[in-house]
Design a protein around this motif. Structure first.
Motif, PDB file in Angstrom:
ATOM      1  N   SER B  19       0.825  -1.202   0.000  1.00 31.67           N
ATOM      2  CA  SER B  19       0.000   0.000   0.000  1.00 31.67           C
ATOM      3  C   SER B  19       0.863   1.259   0.000  1.00 31.67           C
ATOM      4  O   SER B  19       0.349   2.359   0.098  1.00 31.67           O
ATOM      5  N   GLU B  20       2.178   1.075  -0.148  1.00 32.57           N
ATOM      6  CA  GLU B  20       3.068   2.234  -0.136  1.00 32.57           C
ATOM      7  C   GLU B  20       3.375   2.709  -1.558  1.00 32.57           C
ATOM      8  O   GLU B  20       3.273   1.949  -2.513  1.00 32.57           O
ATOM      9  N   ASP B  21       3.829   3.953  -1.627  1.00 33.96           N
ATOM     10  CA  ASP B  21       4.372   4.470  -2.885  1.00 33.96           C
ATOM     11  C   ASP B  21       5.880   4.188  -2.894  1.00 33.96           C
ATOM     12  O   ASP B  21       6.410   3.521  -1.999  1.00 33.96           O
ATOM     13  N   CYS B  22       6.569   4.728  -3.902  1.00 35.14           N
ATOM     14  CA  CYS B  22       8.004   4.437  -4.041  1.00 35.14           C
ATOM     15  C   CYS B  22       8.851   5.154  -2.997  1.00 35.14           C
ATOM     16  O   CYS B  22      10.057   4.915  -2.917  1.00 35.14           O
ATOM     17  N   LEU B  23       8.257   6.026  -2.199  1.00 38.61           N
ATOM     18  CA  LEU B  23       8.983   6.665  -1.103  1.00 38.61           C
ATOM     19  C   LEU B  23       8.855   5.857   0.195  1.00 38.61           C
ATOM     20  O   LEU B  23       9.406   6.243   1.223  1.00 38.61           O
ATOM     21  N   GLY B  24       8.089   4.762   0.142  1.00 37.10           N
ATOM     22  CA  GLY B  24       7.866   3.967   1.355  1.00 37.10           C
ATOM     23  C   GLY B  24       6.776   4.541   2.232  1.00 37.10           C
ATOM     24  O   GLY B  24       6.635   4.170   3.396  1.00 37.10           O
ATOM     25  N   CYS B  25       5.999   5.465   1.673  1.00 31.72           N
ATOM     26  CA  CYS B  25       4.899   6.109   2.413  1.00 31.72           C
ATOM     27  C   CYS B  25       3.559   5.592   1.895  1.00 31.72           C
ATOM     28  O   CYS B  25       3.448   5.191   0.739  1.00 31.72           O
ATOM     29  N   LEU B  26       2.555   5.646   2.761  1.00 26.04           N
ATOM     30  CA  LEU B  26       1.190   5.370   2.329  1.00 26.04           C
ATOM     31  C   LEU B  26       0.929   6.122   1.025  1.00 26.04           C
ATOM     32  O   LEU B  26       1.201   7.311   0.928  1.00 26.04           O
ATOM     33  N   SER B  27       0.379   5.448   0.031  1.00 28.95           N
ATOM     34  CA  SER B  27       0.187   6.117  -1.257  1.00 28.95           C
ATOM     35  C   SER B  27      -0.978   7.108  -1.165  1.00 28.95           C
ATOM     36  O   SER B  27      -1.971   6.871  -0.478  1.00 28.95           O
ATOM     37  N   TRP B  28      -0.840   8.217  -1.864  1.00 27.53           N
ATOM     38  CA  TRP B  28      -1.890   9.244  -1.869  1.00 27.53           C
ATOM     39  C   TRP B  28      -3.228   8.710  -2.364  1.00 27.53           C
ATOM     40  O   TRP B  28      -4.268   9.009  -1.758  1.00 27.53           O
ATOM     41  N   PRO B  29      -3.259   7.945  -3.453  1.00 28.44           N
ATOM     42  CA  PRO B  29      -4.579   7.435  -3.882  1.00 28.44           C
ATOM     43  C   PRO B  29      -5.240   6.570  -2.811  1.00 28.44           C
ATOM     44  O   PRO B  29      -6.449   6.671  -2.595  1.00 28.44           O
ATOM     45  N   LEU B  30      -4.459   5.746  -2.117  1.00 28.71           N
ATOM     46  CA  LEU B  30      -5.078   4.921  -1.085  1.00 28.71           C
ATOM     47  C   LEU B  30      -5.581   5.791   0.071  1.00 28.71           C
ATOM     48  O   LEU B  30      -6.684   5.575   0.583  1.00 28.71           O
ATOM     49  N   MET B  72       3.554  11.638   5.858  1.00 31.96           N
ATOM     50  CA  MET B  72       2.728  10.480   5.529  1.00 31.96           C
ATOM     51  C   MET B  72       3.149   9.301   6.412  1.00 31.96           C
ATOM     52  O   MET B  72       4.345   9.130   6.670  1.00 31.96           O
ATOM     53  N   PRO B  73       2.194   8.486   6.859  1.00 29.68           N
ATOM     54  CA  PRO B  73       2.601   7.265   7.567  1.00 29.68           C
ATOM     55  C   PRO B  73       3.434   6.372   6.653  1.00 29.68           C
ATOM     56  O   PRO B  73       3.244   6.376   5.435  1.00 29.68           O
ATOM     57  N   ARG B  74       4.352   5.640   7.254  1.00 27.86           N
ATOM     58  CA  ARG B  74       5.271   4.788   6.499  1.00 27.86           C
ATOM     59  C   ARG B  74       4.986   3.313   6.791  1.00 27.86           C
ATOM     60  O   ARG B  74       4.198   2.990   7.684  1.00 27.86           O
ATOM     61  N   THR B  75       5.655   2.441   6.025  1.00 31.84           N
ATOM     62  CA  THR B  75       5.476   0.997   6.146  1.00 31.84           C
ATOM     63  C   THR B  75       5.222   0.525   7.572  1.00 31.84           C
ATOM     64  O   THR B  75       6.017   0.808   8.457  1.00 31.84           O
ATOM     65  N   ALA B  76       4.123  -0.186   7.755  1.00 31.74           N
ATOM     66  CA  ALA B  76       3.751  -0.842   9.021  1.00 31.74           C
ATOM     67  C   ALA B  76       3.274   0.124  10.097  1.00 31.74           C
ATOM     68  O   ALA B  76       2.792  -0.305  11.139  1.00 31.74           O
ATOM     69  N   GLU B  77       3.385   1.434   9.863  1.00 32.52           N
ATOM     70  CA  GLU B  77       2.927   2.374  10.895  1.00 32.52           C
ATOM     71  C   GLU B  77       1.403   2.373  10.980  1.00 32.52           C
ATOM     72  O   GLU B  77       0.696   2.267   9.985  1.00 32.52           O
ATOM     73  N   ALA B  78       0.934   2.526  12.213  1.00 26.81           N
ATOM     74  CA  ALA B  78      -0.505   2.614  12.453  1.00 26.81           C
ATOM     75  C   ALA B  78      -0.960   4.061  12.324  1.00 26.81           C
ATOM     76  O   ALA B  78      -0.196   4.985  12.630  1.00 26.81           O
ATOM     77  N   TYR B  79      -2.161   4.259  11.828  1.00 26.52           N
ATOM     78  CA  TYR B  79      -2.751   5.602  11.760  1.00 26.52           C
ATOM     79  C   TYR B  79      -4.258   5.437  11.823  1.00 26.52           C
ATOM     80  O   TYR B  79      -4.785   4.336  11.622  1.00 26.52           O
ATOM     81  N   VAL B 183      -7.459  12.105  -9.074  1.00 27.47           N
ATOM     82  CA  VAL B 183      -6.239  12.456  -8.338  1.00 27.47           C
ATOM     83  C   VAL B 183      -5.040  11.723  -8.962  1.00 27.47           C
ATOM     84  O   VAL B 183      -3.983  12.320  -9.205  1.00 27.47           O
ATOM     85  N   GLU B 184      -5.233  10.451  -9.273  1.00 22.83           N
ATOM     86  CA  GLU B 184      -4.148   9.662  -9.892  1.00 22.83           C
ATOM     87  C   GLU B 184      -3.734  10.228 -11.247  1.00 22.83           C
ATOM     88  O   GLU B 184      -2.560  10.198 -11.613  1.00 22.83           O
ATOM     89  N   LEU B 185      -4.736  10.713 -11.980  1.00 19.54           N
ATOM     90  CA  LEU B 185      -4.465  11.293 -13.304  1.00 19.54           C
ATOM     91  C   LEU B 185      -3.517  12.493 -13.173  1.00 19.54           C
ATOM     92  O   LEU B 185      -2.676  12.725 -14.048  1.00 19.54           O
ATOM     93  N   LEU B 186      -3.648  13.256 -12.094  1.00 15.62           N
ATOM     94  CA  LEU B 186      -2.753  14.404 -11.868  1.00 15.62           C
ATOM     95  C   LEU B 186      -1.402  13.937 -11.316  1.00 15.62           C
ATOM     96  O   LEU B 186      -0.347  14.388 -11.761  1.00 15.62           O
ATOM     97  N   LEU B 187      -1.434  12.990 -10.389  1.00 15.52           N
ATOM     98  CA  LEU B 187      -0.177  12.482  -9.813  1.00 15.52           C
ATOM     99  C   LEU B 187       0.679  11.765 -10.858  1.00 15.52           C
ATOM    100  O   LEU B 187       1.901  11.655 -10.701  1.00 15.52           O
ATOM    101  N   ALA B 188       0.029  11.291 -11.919  1.00 16.76           N
ATOM    102  CA  ALA B 188       0.757  10.603 -13.001  1.00 16.76           C
ATOM    103  C   ALA B 188       1.708  11.547 -13.731  1.00 16.76           C
ATOM    104  O   ALA B 188       2.549  11.108 -14.511  1.00 16.76           O
TER     105      ALA B 188
END
Lengths: 249, 249
Positions: B19-30, B72-79, B183-188
């Motif tokens: 569920s992360e993006d390439c930065l290791g953060c929760l992805s914006w679309p999710l 942004m929350p990162r891998t395995a972090e709770a939010y 949102v994804e269309l813009l982030l693309a």
């Protein structure tokens, strides 16, 4: 997570708001994503998840993914994904999944083939020759998956039907085009009307080479019959990144 | 779900594998998707969810969405996502969200504006004139959201930068291009390197007209400065479907 038998874990989900497709069913990309999530969670429980193997400079690479669904869960319906690994052979391991209703009957099944590569050399590890029995203790050796093997199709007259420049939204945590984004690239060939007439029953993916940000990916298509379509996604240099088959019902 | 105060619900999540993006953060679309999920769950708990208002031939339409994240929350972090509605005015209602760490500090906030339309006439309902006080009992009137109001930007020299033919993978359960897919269309428009240098801090979306399957959507872009970019997504007839602003940090 519930451990339902030795080495078999079950993860519970429900079809949440905004997770359905236009048919009111759990979307295929989300199902694919949750299958990979279940794989990672189960592997981590047994000591060989991404975070554990990276300590040995290794990473899991998805080689094949087949999902075969008789029916999809619909809005608010509960479902679970059960997963287990039944064998190690040469550089590969087979991990299976059952997508179940609360009463234990199956919506469908999935199966995957993974390789464990050394991230420096990119070479696969011989999984059946690991010291101390390797991952053998985590296997469920007598439980194959009821997904039928992929048919052997060969594209004869592939037609290039779309292009996509890989960008930020396509990438996973490793910076590669994520496996499920390739599934979406193929599903993007269908309209609402196509899916209403014949929803997807089965998706078969074979992952050959990773895609990277900025790469232009070209989708080639060939219809076997009105319900079975073959795909190939190629990189700019002509290398095959992914092959796929989509079968509708 | 936990009710943390009258009319305020909290939904717990963790950054799951894949569920992360390439930065290791929760992805914006999710994150966007989970914000809309929390909205629906909370509305349903209070008797005015989609499934309840459809009984009166009405549906909620998202008019504005602003998400502003310090981190942004990162891998395995709770939010968690906490949501509440603070006011009804004319045909609109404001729903707010706090995206919180387990210790209660904020990763960021989001705010949305919704209209309730009659699905036959497509006309909005005056939400402050409903009989019997309408949804007043579900409000938290003294708790505005700390998201600053969108700056008033106007595109002067928009440049068409991409096209997208809406297909099956873009559609929500109503058969419209889903709000987060825009949102994804813009982030693309961003690469991995763009995001590594300056990750997204804030996304502002204004939804004007729904997109349908088969429509060709054109993305127009204008850079205000190196970190702020304006977007407009137009349909083939020139109608604006969506306007957006992406601000990086």
């Amino acid at each position: 997570m519930t451990q339902i038998a030795p080495n078999i874990s079950k993860y519970d989900f429900a079809v949440e708001p905004f997770s359905e497709d236009c048919l009111g069913c759990l979307s295929w990309p989300l199902l694919g994503n949750l299958i990979l999530r279940a794989a990672t969670l189960h592997a981590t429980e047994h000591g060989f998840g991404y975070k554990q193997v990276i300590n040995f400079n290794h990473a899991w690479v998805l080689s094949r993914l087949t999902i075969d669904m008789d029916e999809m869960p619909r809005t608010a319906e509960a479902y679970s994904i059960t997963t287990w690994v039944d064998r190690l052979y040469r550089q590969f391991t087979d991990r299976h999944f059952a997508i179940l209703r609360p009463d234990g009957t199956a919506y469908g099944y999935a199966t995957t083939v993974w390789a464990l590569i050394d991230i420096t050399s990119r070479r696969p590890t011989m999984l059946d020759q690991l010291p101390d029995g390797g991952f053998n203790a985590a296997l469920v050796p007598d439980l194959p998956c009821p997904v039928s093997a992929p048919a052997r199709h060969r594209m004869k007259n592939p037609v290039k039907v779309s292009e996509h420049r890989a960008n930020y939204t396509d990438l996973d945590i490793n910076g590669h085009v994520n496996s499920i984004r390739f599934v979406e690239l193929l599903l993007a060939r269908y309209s609402k009307a196509d899916m209403e007439a014949h929803p997807v029953k089965r998706i078969e993916m074979t992952y050959a080479y990773e895609g990277y940000c900025g790469e232009l990916l070209s989708v080639y298509e060939e219809h076997v019959d009105s319900l079975t379509t073959l795909y190939e996604v190629k990189k700019e240099d002509g290398t095959t990144a992914v092959k796929g088959v989509i079968i509708r019902r």
